[in-house]
Scaffold this motif. Sequence first.
Motif, PDB file in Angstrom:
ATOM      1  N   ASP A 170     -14.817  39.622   6.902  1.00 14.25           N
ATOM      2  CA  ASP A 170     -15.454  38.694   7.835  1.00 14.25           C
ATOM      3  C   ASP A 170     -16.865  38.342   7.351  1.00 14.25           C
ATOM      4  O   ASP A 170     -17.682  39.231   7.079  1.00 14.25           O
ATOM      5  N   GLY A 171     -17.106  37.046   7.240  1.00 14.02           N
ATOM      6  CA  GLY A 171     -18.413  36.578   6.770  1.00 14.02           C
ATOM      7  C   GLY A 171     -18.482  36.435   5.259  1.00 14.02           C
ATOM      8  O   GLY A 171     -19.405  35.805   4.739  1.00 14.02           O
ATOM      9  N   ARG A 172     -17.500  37.003   4.556  1.00 13.78           N
ATOM     10  CA  ARG A 172     -17.509  36.885   3.093  1.00 13.78           C
ATOM     11  C   ARG A 172     -16.458  35.892   2.609  1.00 13.78           C
ATOM     12  O   ARG A 172     -16.651  35.223   1.596  1.00 13.78           O
ATOM     13  N   LYS A 193     -18.093  37.039  12.448  1.00 15.80           N
ATOM     14  CA  LYS A 193     -19.031  36.502  11.443  1.00 15.80           C
ATOM     15  C   LYS A 193     -18.527  35.193  10.834  1.00 15.80           C
ATOM     16  O   LYS A 193     -19.014  34.748   9.801  1.00 15.80           O
ATOM     17  N   THR A 195     -15.280  34.100   9.790  1.00 16.25           N
ATOM     18  CA  THR A 195     -14.081  33.940   8.960  1.00 16.25           C
ATOM     19  C   THR A 195     -12.891  33.500   9.812  1.00 16.25           C
ATOM     20  O   THR A 195     -12.653  34.062  10.883  1.00 16.25           O
ATOM     21  N   ARG A 252     -18.496  26.508   6.034  1.00 16.33           N
ATOM     22  CA  ARG A 252     -18.009  27.556   6.940  1.00 16.33           C
ATOM     23  C   ARG A 252     -16.997  26.956   7.911  1.00 16.33           C
ATOM     24  O   ARG A 252     -17.142  25.795   8.322  1.00 16.33           O
TER      25      ARG A 252
END
Length: 266
Positions: A170-172, A193, A195, A252
């Motif tokens: 998550d977030g990456r 985050k 994803t 994103r």
Amino acid sequence: MKNDELRVFLGGDVFGPVGMRCAASLLPSFLAAEGVDFCVMNGENASAGIGLSPEDGEALFRCGADVITGGNHSFEKRDFWPYLDSEIRALRPANFPSEGVPGRGWGIFEKSGFRFAVINLQGREDMGALDCPFRAADGILAGLPPDVIPLVDFHAESNEEKEAMGLYLDGRAAAVAGTHTHVQTADERLLPKGTAYQSDLGMTGPMRSVIGSDPKIAVKRNVTQVLYRMELPDAAGALRGLLLSLDPETRRPRSVTRIEIPEVSP
Ligand SMILES: [Fe+2]
Ligand SMILES: [Fe+2]
């Protein structure tokens, strides 16, 4: 791009002739109507329900797939092995041993002015003993340039392992989407985050089936515990997967939409 959105479609396991028919009849019009910029299809069951042939791989690219991912059936068709070596758009899971395995598990692909990293990983719960998919993801993501949009196909049996992978990345990663079970889950969402996540994209294949196979044989096989040969049904099918809308500035995800488009008639 449509209305200042970047759109990505992740399609679930294309299964057998019905799945190939759905890819041919439904995918091009869907991609055009939705203004999809980049499309990843899982093709591990496309050829007769098990594996992928070079011919069916080429056909899926002609239908609009930009990248084809694989899974535990990636090496079923021997003539696919050299294809995996030569066709960089066809992937198999990245966490196979690093030596002596045909093909690649991830790649960076440019389309519509953006760069996408497609990363194919395979789970370990109730599956083969591959290298750790979590550490494999760490290694790949750590080397990516910041402008690249990482999309992960996590081919796994276990929802526990899939949710853990989603939150681990998550977030990456821009998206972590599961494949393999052929049963589409209704848990698509943006993780805390940002994803995009779905435990399983579902199957692009016959609707009245047992994960793609003829129900009569599959039920008899389960009731008797005798390994009757599975058969492919000629039933109406559906295209299934997840549509992502991303902000082209930040790259994103903004939203996710679960997709199931049935054929009108077989
Ligand atoms: Fe699989
Ligand atoms: Fe599959």
